[in-house]
Each structure stands twice: as C-alpha cells, then as structure tokens.
Design a protein around this motif. Sequence first.
Motif, PDB file in Angstrom:
ATOM      1  N   ALA A  74       0.801  -1.219   0.000  1.00 56.55           N
ATOM      2  CA  ALA A  74       0.000   0.000   0.000  1.00 56.55           C
ATOM      3  C   ALA A  74       0.837   1.273   0.000  1.00 56.55           C
ATOM      4  O   ALA A  74       0.291   2.365  -0.091  1.00 56.55           O
ATOM      5  CB  ALA A  74      -0.935  -0.001   1.211  1.00 56.55           C
ATOM      6  N   ASP A  75       2.155   1.137   0.116  1.00 53.01           N
ATOM      7  CA  ASP A  75       3.025   2.318   0.084  1.00 53.01           C
ATOM      8  C   ASP A  75       3.846   2.363  -1.192  1.00 53.01           C
ATOM      9  O   ASP A  75       4.897   2.999  -1.246  1.00 53.01           O
ATOM     10  CB  ASP A  75       3.954   2.323   1.299  1.00 53.01           C
ATOM     11  N   SER A  76       3.365   1.697  -2.240  1.00 53.33           N
ATOM     12  CA  SER A  76       4.124   1.589  -3.491  1.00 53.33           C
ATOM     13  C   SER A  76       3.296   2.089  -4.665  1.00 53.33           C
ATOM     14  O   SER A  76       2.067   2.193  -4.578  1.00 53.33           O
ATOM     15  CB  SER A  76       4.523   0.125  -3.754  1.00 53.33           C
ATOM     16  N   ILE A  77       3.978   2.412  -5.761  1.00 52.15           N
ATOM     17  CA  ILE A  77       3.291   2.760  -7.002  1.00 52.15           C
ATOM     18  C   ILE A  77       3.930   1.980  -8.142  1.00 52.15           C
ATOM     19  O   ILE A  77       5.098   1.581  -8.074  1.00 52.15           O
ATOM     20  CB  ILE A  77       3.337   4.268  -7.320  1.00 52.15           C
ATOM     21  N   LEU A  78       3.152   1.765  -9.187  1.00 52.69           N
ATOM     22  CA  LEU A  78       3.638   1.067 -10.367  1.00 52.69           C
ATOM     23  C   LEU A  78       3.852   2.057 -11.503  1.00 52.69           C
ATOM     24  O   LEU A  78       3.099   3.018 -11.643  1.00 52.69           O
ATOM     25  CB  LEU A  78       2.630  -0.002 -10.813  1.00 52.69           C
ATOM     26  N   GLN A  79       4.888   1.809 -12.303  1.00 51.86           N
ATOM     27  CA  GLN A  79       5.026   2.584 -13.525  1.00 51.86           C
ATOM     28  C   GLN A  79       3.860   2.261 -14.459  1.00 51.86           C
ATOM     29  O   GLN A  79       3.247   1.198 -14.362  1.00 51.86           O
ATOM     30  CB  GLN A  79       6.360   2.272 -14.216  1.00 51.86           C
ATOM     31  N   LYS A  80       3.564   3.186 -15.362  1.00 51.46           N
ATOM     32  CA  LYS A  80       2.374   3.039 -16.198  1.00 51.46           C
ATOM     33  C   LYS A  80       2.363   1.745 -16.998  1.00 51.46           C
ATOM     34  O   LYS A  80       1.313   1.174 -17.262  1.00 51.46           O
ATOM     35  CB  LYS A  80       2.243   4.236 -17.140  1.00 51.46           C
ATOM     36  N   ASP A  81       3.534   1.270 -17.391  1.00 48.69           N
ATOM     37  CA  ASP A  81       3.591   0.065 -18.221  1.00 48.69           C
ATOM     38  C   ASP A  81       3.888  -1.196 -17.416  1.00 48.69           C
ATOM     39  O   ASP A  81       4.138  -2.255 -17.988  1.00 48.69           O
ATOM     40  CB  ASP A  81       4.643   0.231 -19.314  1.00 48.69           C
ATOM     41  N   SER A  82       3.857  -1.109 -16.089  1.00 52.06           N
ATOM     42  CA  SER A  82       4.272  -2.243 -15.256  1.00 52.06           C
ATOM     43  C   SER A  82       3.384  -3.464 -15.438  1.00 52.06           C
ATOM     44  O   SER A  82       3.881  -4.590 -15.521  1.00 52.06           O
ATOM     45  CB  SER A  82       4.295  -1.836 -13.779  1.00 52.06           C
ATOM     46  N   LEU A  83       2.071  -3.279 -15.498  1.00 54.69           N
ATOM     47  CA  LEU A  83       1.184  -4.420 -15.690  1.00 54.69           C
ATOM     48  C   LEU A  83       1.413  -5.062 -17.047  1.00 54.69           C
ATOM     49  O   LEU A  83       1.404  -6.292 -17.188  1.00 54.69           O
ATOM     50  CB  LEU A  83      -0.283  -4.007 -15.546  1.00 54.69           C
ATOM     51  N   SER A  84       1.620  -4.235 -18.075  1.00 56.78           N
ATOM     52  CA  SER A  84       1.894  -4.774 -19.414  1.00 56.78           C
ATOM     53  C   SER A  84       3.169  -5.592 -19.420  1.00 56.78           C
ATOM     54  O   SER A  84       3.231  -6.667 -20.032  1.00 56.78           O
ATOM     55  CB  SER A  84       1.998  -3.626 -20.427  1.00 56.78           C
TER      56      SER A  84
END
Length: 472
Positions: A180-190
Amino acid sequence: MFEVLRTIFPLGTVQTVLAFFEIFFVVYLIGYSSFLFSSVLAGGNEIFEGTKKRRLRNEIHHDYYVPISVVVPAYNEEVTITETIRSLLNLDYRIYEIIVVNDGSKDGTGELVAETFQLRQVDRPIRRQLPCAEVLSVWESVEADRVPITLINKANGGKADSINAGINAAKYPYFVCMDADSILQKDSLSMIAVPVLENQDVVAVGSMIRISNDCVFENGELVQLRLPKRLTPAFQVLEYERSFLASRILLDKFNANLIISGAFGLFKKDAVINVGGYHAGCVGEDMELIMKLHAYYRSNRLPYQIKYAYNAVCWTQAPERFRDLLKQRKRWHIGLMQSMLGHKSVFTKGSYLYYLFYELLSPVIELMGLLVTFLAYVYHLVSLRYMLTLLLIYALFSSMLTVISFVTRNYLSNIRVRSVDVLKAFLLCIPENVLIRFILAWTRILAIFFWRGKKTRWGEIKRKKIDYNQVA
C-alpha cells in the motif's frame, strides 16, 4: 586479554581449527564472488539487449491482455493509500480491477478510501476459497467508465490473511499483489504480463523493486531519480539495485528464483488456490508461497515456470529511520528461515542451497570469518597489514559491483540521474558494504535466535506522505 586467550586455547589446536576455516572461507568467498560477478554481467547484458530491441522497434506489440486483479492489503496506511490507488488508476493497461483490503486498521484507512474514491457499500457475497478473517463490509466504485475499485473491510488477521481475502474477491484469473506504500510505472502491468502471454506454464512473475524516497514524479511517472538525502534509504537504494539487477536475472534463467517481492508480483489464481494460498502463520508470506509453488509442481511433476520481469518496475518507500530498517530486516530474515525450514523437500534444488548458505546462514558465516581472522591475529598467524589489505580488497570488489549495478540499471533504462547522485553512490558504496552490511548481519543473527513470537504481525514502520504528482 590476548595472553589469557593463548593460555586457554593451545597454539596447535588453534592452528588446526584455523586451517579448516581457511579452506572453508576460501571456497565460500570464491563461490559467492563468482556468482555475484556472473549475475551482474548477466543482468547488465539482459537489460542492454532489451533496451536495444526497444530502440530498434524489434519488440512485438499486441492487443492481447491478461485480465488482472490488483490486490492491495493495507493496515494503518492512511498516509500513503490514496496516492497508491491514484497511481493504479493511471496504468497503461486495458482489463484490470483494484481490490483494497483494509485489515482492521486502527486509523482511517478504510474511511479515507471510501470517501476519496466515492465508493458505496454493497451486499456482495464472496466465495471463501482461501481461509481468511471475517469480512465486515464490501464497498465498490459507482462510476462504470473507470477501473473498478473494491474495498474490503475485514477483521485483523495479518498481511497474508488480507491477501487471501483479496484473492477470494478477485474476478480475474491472474492477480497482482502489491504494498500500500508503493506505485507502479504506467507500463508495469503490461510488462509483468508478458511472460504469461509467452508461456502458459508460467504461474508467477516477479518484478523490479526500486526505492521512491526523494525521487521526482510527474503524474505517477518518474522524471528524475535522486538518491535520498537521508543515509538510511540511500544505502538501501544501492542494495536494491545490486540485488534486483544481479542475482534475480541470473536465477531466472534456471527457473530458480525462490523469492517474489510482496511489493509487486503476478500470480495465476488457480495455482495459488491449489497450494492453499498465503500462509497466515508465516512472516515471509511472499517467499513461503513461492517455495510452496516450487514444491507442489515439482512433487506432482507438472510443467511450470516462475519468471522475473526486470522491466516491470514498482517504486516503493523504504524505511527512513535506521531502527525501522533493522526491524524490517529482522522480520525478513525470520520469514526466510520459516520458509526454508518449512519446505525442505526442495533442498535438492540448487537455488535452495544458494539461499541456505548465502542468505540464511551468511550473517553467521561472515561474522565467524571476522572472528577467525581476529584469532589469527591474536596468535600472530597473520599480520595486521594482511588483515587490512584483505578487508580493503573485499570492500573494493563489493563496491565495484554495487556501482556497476547502479550505473548500468539507470543508464540502460534512460533514467536521468544527477551527477551529484552518481558521486554520492560512489562515496556511499564502501560504507554500505563494510559497515552497514555487518550491522545488518548482526541483526539477522539475532533474528535466527529470537524468531519465535509475533510471527504474523504487520511491521510497524513510520511512513511519510509522497506526492506522486509533483513536478521536477
């Protein structure tokens, strides 16, 4: 004091013991240094080849997507939870949902999520495929034209228990677990979904974890990497770059990774359910699950792969206080020990031996090496000059690999790094490898002897609010 030692332990006995340890440490260090050097080369080459393909537009771009449920377990994460969810809403991915599991937080985590994202309470039954604490209420987003958000308020049961609850509520065949204290780069799921699209036998995929402290983001995207101003998180940046660039890329080539970080990992839902989900009685629930997957598929002789996607990046907040770092590493080592002792059936796997000798037992071996060297000095079997020279060589070799990992990772990823931060990395790499390493080693030794009790409790680490929409 030295004379007392020489009286208690005869010279002949000490020489025999030291000769044995001398051979052991030579073999141990040659093996470790060779592995580190090979892994850094392999990691750098892998990133270079990937970067070259992207520059030459030699990658296959497709319109196929694996539906993914993003599970975010949260306990007292009022400071960071809204920014994390906002970053998830901006991901460059077509089919996914967000499931926030509020594990009986004592602050306003649940209320804040419901209010910020305009969720409404619904009477939704959740199929209990994995054991978890009682679900108290379920909230869902109202707007149908955006990524669906589900909030599950449940009784406190720990992180593993919360993830199990999220899996039970997940609608899609694959799920991502993240902190809950993290963020993903926009293409991370891809990026993290690519191994699944390439091979149907993939049951789990790990990611690259990087430190977000003091970095500059704009609309959730990194625009400038900065080494943290405070020394504690700055040391962790160097450690993370060395670990995630090197060993995991090399072990991935042999399907030998035993760890997928709980900060960001992709899993096949059916596979996780088949092995009983996350173990609520284990501190290191992320590693324990991977060990369990290895053991299950190997014992049943089923084809499977556990992959590592180095270009799927998750930015996480590292502890800024040194006592929080010690607390975190003690918890990690307890989890490592619980996982390895609980799955001895995969002992024949080469990576298990690596984690046993170079992770679990390494702090004991390293401090024993210092003790043996000291005894050799007391008995005049080695000179002070030799000791200092040996320590210097060790420090320079480790520091060289650390700096190479830091520079290679950022340069090949086209990340803008200030010259002052490169200089800072050079200056910090020696104390990180010599001083901080041995302090953490002692902490991990304490974890080995005092690991019982408080095994399922969340780690209490002080967080600070991060604005992921700031401009450089």
